[in-house]
Design a protein around this motif. Structure first.
Motif, PDB file in Angstrom:
ATOM      1  N   GLN A 198       0.832  -1.195   0.000  1.00 50.51           N
ATOM      2  CA  GLN A 198       0.000   0.000   0.000  1.00 50.51           C
ATOM      3  C   GLN A 198       0.874   1.256   0.000  1.00 50.51           C
ATOM      4  O   GLN A 198       2.075   1.194  -0.289  1.00 50.51           O
ATOM      5  CB  GLN A 198      -0.939  -0.037   1.199  1.00 50.51           C
ATOM      6  CG  GLN A 198      -1.879  -1.249   1.186  1.00 50.51           C
ATOM      7  CD  GLN A 198      -2.827  -1.258   2.365  1.00 50.51           C
ATOM      8  OE1 GLN A 198      -3.136  -0.223   2.943  1.00 50.51           O
ATOM      9  NE2 GLN A 198      -3.307  -2.446   2.724  1.00 50.51           N
ATOM     10  N   ARG A 199       0.293   2.404   0.345  1.00 55.86           N
ATOM     11  CA  ARG A 199       0.999   3.681   0.167  1.00 55.86           C
ATOM     12  C   ARG A 199       2.115   3.901   1.187  1.00 55.86           C
ATOM     13  O   ARG A 199       3.190   4.393   0.844  1.00 55.86           O
ATOM     14  CB  ARG A 199      -0.008   4.839   0.249  1.00 55.86           C
ATOM     15  CG  ARG A 199      -0.917   4.974  -0.961  1.00 55.86           C
ATOM     16  CD  ARG A 199      -0.126   5.289  -2.228  1.00 55.86           C
ATOM     17  NE  ARG A 199      -0.969   5.477  -3.403  1.00 55.86           N
ATOM     18  CZ  ARG A 199      -1.408   6.638  -3.829  1.00 55.86           C
ATOM     19  NH1 ARG A 199      -1.083   7.744  -3.165  1.00 55.86           N
ATOM     20  NH2 ARG A 199      -2.165   6.731  -4.897  1.00 55.86           N
ATOM     21  N   THR A 200       1.857   3.582   2.460  1.00 55.21           N
ATOM     22  CA  THR A 200       2.839   3.883   3.513  1.00 55.21           C
ATOM     23  C   THR A 200       3.384   2.584   4.074  1.00 55.21           C
ATOM     24  O   THR A 200       2.639   1.679   4.447  1.00 55.21           O
ATOM     25  CB  THR A 200       2.221   4.705   4.642  1.00 55.21           C
ATOM     26  OG1 THR A 200       1.068   4.012   5.143  1.00 55.21           O
ATOM     27  CG2 THR A 200       1.824   6.074   4.138  1.00 55.21           C
ATOM     28  N   LEU A 201       4.717   2.482   4.155  1.00 49.78           N
ATOM     29  CA  LEU A 201       5.403   1.278   4.626  1.00 49.78           C
ATOM     30  C   LEU A 201       6.470   1.678   5.634  1.00 49.78           C
ATOM     31  O   LEU A 201       7.368   2.467   5.322  1.00 49.78           O
ATOM     32  CB  LEU A 201       6.045   0.523   3.457  1.00 49.78           C
ATOM     33  CG  LEU A 201       6.872  -0.708   3.831  1.00 49.78           C
ATOM     34  CD1 LEU A 201       5.965  -1.813   4.376  1.00 49.78           C
ATOM     35  CD2 LEU A 201       7.667  -1.223   2.634  1.00 49.78           C
ATOM     36  N   ALA A 202       6.351   1.143   6.854  1.00 49.31           N
ATOM     37  CA  ALA A 202       7.358   1.388   7.900  1.00 49.31           C
ATOM     38  C   ALA A 202       8.350   0.232   7.896  1.00 49.31           C
ATOM     39  O   ALA A 202       7.958  -0.933   7.875  1.00 49.31           O
ATOM     40  CB  ALA A 202       6.703   1.510   9.266  1.00 49.31           C
ATOM     41  N   VAL A 203       9.634   0.544   7.899  1.00 50.26           N
ATOM     42  CA  VAL A 203      10.696  -0.463   7.965  1.00 50.26           C
ATOM     43  C   VAL A 203      11.198  -0.494   9.405  1.00 50.26           C
ATOM     44  O   VAL A 203      11.760   0.491   9.888  1.00 50.26           O
ATOM     45  CB  VAL A 203      11.837  -0.148   6.986  1.00 50.26           C
ATOM     46  CG1 VAL A 203      12.908  -1.228   7.064  1.00 50.26           C
ATOM     47  CG2 VAL A 203      11.296  -0.037   5.559  1.00 50.26           C
ATOM     48  N   THR A 204      10.983  -1.604  10.086  1.00 50.86           N
ATOM     49  CA  THR A 204      11.303  -1.714  11.509  1.00 50.86           C
ATOM     50  C   THR A 204      12.281  -2.859  11.736  1.00 50.86           C
ATOM     51  O   THR A 204      12.492  -3.707  10.873  1.00 50.86           O
ATOM     52  CB  THR A 204      10.031  -1.965  12.345  1.00 50.86           C
ATOM     53  OG1 THR A 204       9.506  -3.264  12.010  1.00 50.86           O
ATOM     54  CG2 THR A 204       8.979  -0.923  12.070  1.00 50.86           C
ATOM     55  N   SER A 205      12.842  -2.883  12.937  1.00 52.59           N
ATOM     56  CA  SER A 205      13.699  -3.982  13.390  1.00 52.59           C
ATOM     57  C   SER A 205      13.646  -4.019  14.901  1.00 52.59           C
ATOM     58  O   SER A 205      13.141  -3.086  15.551  1.00 52.59           O
ATOM     59  CB  SER A 205      15.144  -3.791  12.912  1.00 52.59           C
ATOM     60  OG  SER A 205      15.721  -2.655  13.513  1.00 52.59           O
ATOM     61  N   ALA A 206      14.157  -5.124  15.464  1.00 47.71           N
ATOM     62  CA  ALA A 206      14.102  -5.269  16.915  1.00 47.71           C
ATOM     63  C   ALA A 206      15.079  -4.340  17.606  1.00 47.71           C
ATOM     64  O   ALA A 206      14.738  -3.668  18.579  1.00 47.71           O
ATOM     65  CB  ALA A 206      14.372  -6.723  17.309  1.00 47.71           C
ATOM     66  N   GLN A 207      16.302  -4.279  17.101  1.00 46.35           N
ATOM     67  CA  GLN A 207      17.337  -3.493  17.750  1.00 46.35           C
ATOM     68  C   GLN A 207      18.111  -2.716  16.695  1.00 46.35           C
ATOM     69  O   GLN A 207      17.927  -2.904  15.488  1.00 46.35           O
ATOM     70  CB  GLN A 207      18.285  -4.403  18.541  1.00 46.35           C
ATOM     71  CG  GLN A 207      17.624  -5.081  19.726  1.00 46.35           C
ATOM     72  CD  GLN A 207      18.582  -6.033  20.430  1.00 46.35           C
ATOM     73  OE1 GLN A 207      19.316  -6.766  19.803  1.00 46.35           O
ATOM     74  NE2 GLN A 207      18.537  -6.024  21.743  1.00 46.35           N
ATOM     75  N   ALA A 208      19.006  -1.848  17.176  1.00 47.38           N
ATOM     76  CA  ALA A 208      19.834  -1.065  16.259  1.00 47.38           C
ATOM     77  C   ALA A 208      20.920  -1.945  15.660  1.00 47.38           C
ATOM     78  O   ALA A 208      21.288  -2.973  16.213  1.00 47.38           O
ATOM     79  CB  ALA A 208      20.446   0.120  17.008  1.00 47.38           C
ATOM     80  N   GLY A 209      21.446  -1.504  14.491  1.00 48.58           N
ATOM     81  CA  GLY A 209      22.546  -2.203  13.859  1.00 48.58           C
ATOM     82  C   GLY A 209      22.150  -3.395  13.019  1.00 48.58           C
ATOM     83  O   GLY A 209      23.001  -4.217  12.686  1.00 48.58           O
ATOM     84  N   GLU A 210      20.879  -3.525  12.652  1.00 49.89           N
ATOM     85  CA  GLU A 210      20.420  -4.675  11.879  1.00 49.89           C
ATOM     86  C   GLU A 210      20.206  -4.329  10.405  1.00 49.89           C
ATOM     87  O   GLU A 210      19.657  -5.136   9.652  1.00 49.89           O
ATOM     88  CB  GLU A 210      19.147  -5.238  12.490  1.00 49.89           C
ATOM     89  CG  GLU A 210      19.368  -5.771  13.908  1.00 49.89           C
ATOM     90  CD  GLU A 210      18.100  -6.283  14.558  1.00 49.89           C
ATOM     91  OE1 GLU A 210      17.018  -6.054  13.997  1.00 49.89           O
ATOM     92  OE2 GLU A 210      18.193  -6.921  15.618  1.00 49.89           O
ATOM     93  N   GLY A 211      20.608  -3.142   9.950  1.00 48.60           N
ATOM     94  CA  GLY A 211      20.519  -2.773   8.541  1.00 48.60           C
ATOM     95  C   GLY A 211      19.181  -2.203   8.130  1.00 48.60           C
ATOM     96  O   GLY A 211      18.851  -2.181   6.938  1.00 48.60           O
ATOM     97  N   ARG A 212      18.403  -1.716   9.086  1.00 48.44           N
ATOM     98  CA  ARG A 212      17.070  -1.206   8.796  1.00 48.44           C
ATOM     99  C   ARG A 212      17.142   0.031   7.877  1.00 48.44           C
ATOM    100  O   ARG A 212      16.411   0.113   6.876  1.00 48.44           O
ATOM    101  CB  ARG A 212      16.378  -0.861  10.121  1.00 48.44           C
ATOM    102  CG  ARG A 212      15.008  -0.249  10.002  1.00 48.44           C
ATOM    103  CD  ARG A 212      14.540   0.252  11.355  1.00 48.44           C
ATOM    104  NE  ARG A 212      15.394   1.342  11.841  1.00 48.44           N
ATOM    105  CZ  ARG A 212      16.350   1.188  12.752  1.00 48.44           C
ATOM    106  NH1 ARG A 212      16.563   0.029  13.308  1.00 48.44           N
ATOM    107  NH2 ARG A 212      17.088   2.220  13.154  1.00 48.44           N
ATOM    108  N   THR A 213      18.006   0.971   8.178  1.00 52.14           N
ATOM    109  CA  THR A 213      18.096   2.204   7.395  1.00 52.14           C
ATOM    110  C   THR A 213      18.592   1.929   5.979  1.00 52.14           C
ATOM    111  O   THR A 213      18.070   2.478   5.007  1.00 52.14           O
ATOM    112  CB  THR A 213      19.036   3.190   8.107  1.00 52.14           C
ATOM    113  OG1 THR A 213      18.525   3.447   9.424  1.00 52.14           O
ATOM    114  CG2 THR A 213      19.140   4.488   7.344  1.00 52.14           C
ATOM    115  N   THR A 214      19.597   1.055   5.847  1.00 56.89           N
ATOM    116  CA  THR A 214      20.125   0.722   4.520  1.00 56.89           C
ATOM    117  C   THR A 214      19.063   0.052   3.659  1.00 56.89           C
ATOM    118  O   THR A 214      18.913   0.348   2.475  1.00 56.89           O
ATOM    119  CB  THR A 214      21.348  -0.182   4.658  1.00 56.89           C
ATOM    120  OG1 THR A 214      22.337   0.476   5.447  1.00 56.89           O
ATOM    121  CG2 THR A 214      21.938  -0.505   3.291  1.00 56.89           C
ATOM    122  N   ILE A 215      18.302  -0.861   4.231  1.00 54.21           N
ATOM    123  CA  ILE A 215      17.261  -1.553   3.477  1.00 54.21           C
ATOM    124  C   ILE A 215      16.167  -0.571   3.059  1.00 54.21           C
ATOM    125  O   ILE A 215      15.664  -0.609   1.923  1.00 54.21           O
ATOM    126  CB  ILE A 215      16.699  -2.715   4.298  1.00 54.21           C
ATOM    127  CG1 ILE A 215      17.748  -3.829   4.398  1.00 54.21           C
ATOM    128  CG2 ILE A 215      15.403  -3.250   3.699  1.00 54.21           C
ATOM    129  CD1 ILE A 215      17.343  -4.994   5.239  1.00 54.21           C
TER     130      ILE A 215
END
Length: 791
Positions: A591-608
């Motif tokens: 759909q239009r809005t997609l949140a990219v989340t992860s459990a903890q920091a350092g798991e590549g969330r921002t890069t993905i």
């Protein structure tokens, strides 16, 4: 009785309903952990495969160590000779309880002729005598004289005793033995690491033992019997004296048995054992108390970091929250400030009404400070103005927890001091018992030696009484001592190598399995799939190089950026994985809005999030990529762009919302990036505000796809609220980084009303792309991505 049965059946029905409800909740949960009973052989083999290097190194080390141990300690040469002794009955001896007396006693026993009648038990006594120190000690000394290269330090008497074995010959065929028999032949077996010493040593042993038998013949049985009776009486008196001495020792030192280590007593706990148990319990209690201190200290420090006040200030803040006058003044202040804001929106600051309201606000604020100073003086707090504003329900709860944590921490520290005192006292008592153990053990050993001597004397007297007159017999060697090749190796090298191989493989496999089971991280995609019901929509391979971007600032002062072009730096496989990911998301109804989340920091969330947005923009979509990690923004670092102002300034009202359609008329870029702006300490209020929902609604109407880079879900509570406001959420798991407990905690957050938001999981950091293994999703036929030309 009927009522009780009905009551029991009702309780059983309720328990069954509750259990079925819990089972249904587990079944519907996004987190579905694999249990131990479901672990397959294939998974165990996978664990061994992951740790094969460690298993190989440990196996080699264990195998080499065992082979070295075999060459140093296990391999030896052994030979046995037979000696005919014409099975005799127990022999007599001369009196005495010391080592010299016992030796004289054994040497005084003659070898008397034996009848052909009952001889049961004679060979056993003879073997005991020949294995005693009285016989073996002279043999050891003679053996050292025969081999000058040996000395008593390198080749001790205990080593000699272990090398020689004297026992009755057993009848049998091959390796089959018929058990103990009344044989008239004994066997002397000697082991040595030098096969050339075997024959000469056995010759020496046979000769000295035969000499020992000849000496025994010179003594008279009747004289020996008289000496034995005298020695029995002396030994009995000695035992009585030693037992009296032992009782006096116990009474004087107030102990029953100081220590069981090396004690000659029977079973039962010693005084030291009881104190060791008490010490262990005290240490366990202290460790548990220290763990509680650490936990309470962490809670105290955490609340202190939030409140930024001392315990005395916290008490003042708590008292302020309960003050009726203070609360009323705060309410009046809020009303005046609200009216002042309304008047300022329509009048000039110099208007009479505005001045009147501003004066009223100043007077109320002075009264609030005066009230705070009165309460602060009772608690000796110098700066009460800093406490104004801590009277919300959340702050009151924190302050209460803060004070409780301080009280509990002081109580636990007093308990720790008391436990230290008791541990020191117990250790002091153990030291005392340790000092008493040695003299107590010496008395016990003397009693045991005396009792052993008494037993031997009683057996000797009985034998002498039964065998007064027997014929003489000279012992003789039955083995061929000239044959130097009659020896055997205790363990062959081939057997040692087989054992080393088995031990090496077993130890390596066991260690590999233990290390794999103790590792709480996800290491393979299959492990992620087994622990959740969500589909795995993408697998991102490892990458050492990334793309280079060129952005243009589209709006000022807002840091809104548009991608002009980028230079591909990553591998084609890495970029292609994001086209697969985008295709899978579209198949699942993106759909239009997609949140990219992860459990903890350092798991590549921002890069993905960044590369997913780039893939969508490359395919012609107008994409807005937003950094909503307001605590620690990182998206601008990925693209190398400035972050002077952004989403935080829009939500606080510092900057107005942009007119997206006007910007579209001026700019044709497909990928738009909105940074987070300045870091915020309390992002929860911003993401719960109407400004956030208005902003999100405007982006949904303007862009084809809005991708949101969030904060870690386990560490930041605002991520939960953010996911609830978007259409869908993509969860990131990184192999070798994401832990199972953090993964479970994050998915349980989704279980609380956010299940429909989770579209799937993307696994980051796989060794090689395996898109054909994506669960339940066909592989789309993707075209070569089109990249912008580099200027």
């Amino acid at each position: 009785m009927v009522f009780n049965q009905n009551h029991y059946s009702n309780n059983s029905a309720k328990e069954e309903i509750q259990e079925s409800s819990r089972s249904l909740d587990r079944k519907n949960s996004l987190f579905q952990p694999i249990t131990v009973d479901k672990v397959t052989i294939g998974e165990l083999l996978s664990g061994i495969k992951r740790r094969w290097k460690t298993a190989t190194l440990v196996g080699l080390a264990v195998g080499i160590t065992y082979v070295a141990y075999y060459y140093l300690f296990l391999r030896s040469y052994q030979r046995t000779i037979s000696l005919q002794v014409e099975a005799i009955k127990p022999l007599g001896g001369r009196p005495g309880t010391s080592s010299e007396s016992i030796r004289s006693l054994v040497q005084s026993l003659p070898s008397v002729p034996m009848l052909s009648g009952e001889t049961r038990g004679d060979t056993t006594t003879l073997i005991q005598i020949l294995n005693s120190d009285l016989v073996l000690k002279p043999l050891y000394e003679k053996f050292l004289e025969s081999y000058p290269e040996l000395d008593s330090e390198t080749y001790t008497y205990e080593s000699f005793r272990r090398s020689i074995k004297i026992e009755p010959q057993q009848l049998g065929f091959g390796n089959i033995r018929l058990g103990n028999t009344d044989s008239k032949v004994i066997q002397i077996t000697f082991s040595s690491d030098n096969k050339h010493k075997l024959n000469s040593a056995l010759n020496l042993f046979a000769e000295k033992i035969i000499e020992f038998n000849e000496k025994e013949k010179q003594q008279q049985i009747f004289q020996n019997l008289r000496y034995v009776n005298q020695e029995i009486q002396r030994t009995l008196s000695q035992i009585d004296d030693l037992e009296d001495q032992l009782n006096q020792f116990r009474s004087a030192n107030q102990v029953l048995r100081p220590d069981s280590i090396g004690s000659m007593s029977a079973s039962g706990s010693s005084d030291a054992d009881l104190y060791r148990m008490q010490l262990a319990n005290l240490i366990t209690a202290r460790n548990e108390n220290n763990a509680k201190i650490e936990s309470v200290q962490q809670t105290f420090d955490s609340i202190n970091s939030q409140l930024q006040m001392t315990p005395a200030e916290a008490l003042v803040a708590s008292n302020l929250s309960t003050s009726v006058n203070y609360t009323n003044l705060l309410t009046n202040l809020t009303d005046v400030e609200k009216r002042l804001a309304e008047e300022l929106s329509r009048l000039q600051p110099n208007a009479p009404t505005v001045r009147s309201l501003d004066e009223e606000r100043r007077l109320i604020l002075a009264q609030i400070k005066q009230e705070a100073q009165q309460i602060a003086q009772r608690n000796q707090v110098s700066n009460p103005e800093s406490l104004i504003g801590y009277q919300s329900s959340v702050s009151e709860g924190l302050i209460g927890k803060y004070i409780d944590a301080k009280v509990e921490l002081e109580s636990l520290r007093r308990m720790d001091e008391e436990l230290d005192r008791q541990i020191a006292a117990t250790r002091q008592e153990l030291v005392r018992l340790t000092l008493l153990a040695n003299p107590y053990r010496k008395i016990e050993q003397r009693i045991a030696a005396a009792q052993q001597s008494l037993q031997l004397l009683l057996q000797t007297r009985q034998s002498l009484q039964l065998q007064i007159a027997q014929q003489d017999f000279t012992w003789r060697i039955l083995s061929d001592l000239e044959d130097t090749e009659q020896y055997k190796v205790t363990m062959r090298l081939s057997n040692a190598l087989v054992i080393a191989l088995i031990l090496g493989i077993a130890s390596g496999v066991v260690l590999a399995l233990i290390l794999d089971l103790l590792d709480s991280r996800f290491l393979e995609v299959e492990q992620v799939r087994q622990n959740t019901g969500l589909p795995i929509v993408g697998q991102i391979p490892l990458a050492s190089e990334f793309d280079q971007y060129s952005f243009t600032r589209l709006e000022t002062p807002l840091t809104l950026w548009g991608l002009q072009h980028y230079l591909a730096g990553g591998t084609p496989t890495f970029r292609e994985s994001f086209y697969f990911l985008l295709s899978h998301l579209e198949q699942l109804g993106l759909q239009r809005t997609l949140a990219v989340t992860s459990a903890q920091a350092g798991e590549g969330r921002t890069t993905i999030a960044a590369y997913l947005a780039l893939a969508a923009a490359t395919l012609g979509k107008r994409v807005l990529l937003i950094d909503v990690n307001l605590r620690q923004p990182g998206l601008h670092q990925v693209f190398g762009i400035a972050n002077t102002s952004g989403l935080a300034e829009l939500l606080t009202g510092t900057l107005p919302l942009p007119n997206w359609f006007s910007l579209f008329e001026a700019h044709s870029e497909k990928l738009w990036v909105l940074t987070a702006g300045q870091p915020q300490q309390e992002p929860m209020s911003l993401l719960s505000s109407p400004q956030w929902h208005s902003f999100l609604a405007s982006t949904q109407a303007a862009f084809d796809l809005v991708i949101i880079d969030t904060a870690p879900m386990v560490q930041c509570a605002e991520t939960n609220r953010l996911v609830a406001s978007v259409d869908q959420a993509l969860f990131v798991v990184r192999l070798g980084k994401t832990k199972r407990d953090a993964f479970a905690k994050a998915l349980k957050e989704y279980d609380l009303g956010l299940k429909d938001k989770a579209i799937g999981i993307v696994v980051n950091g796989v060794g090689a792309p395996q898109q054909s293994q994506v669960e339940g999703l066909p592989i789309p036929s993707s075209s070569e991505p089109q990249s912008a030309a580099v200027s």
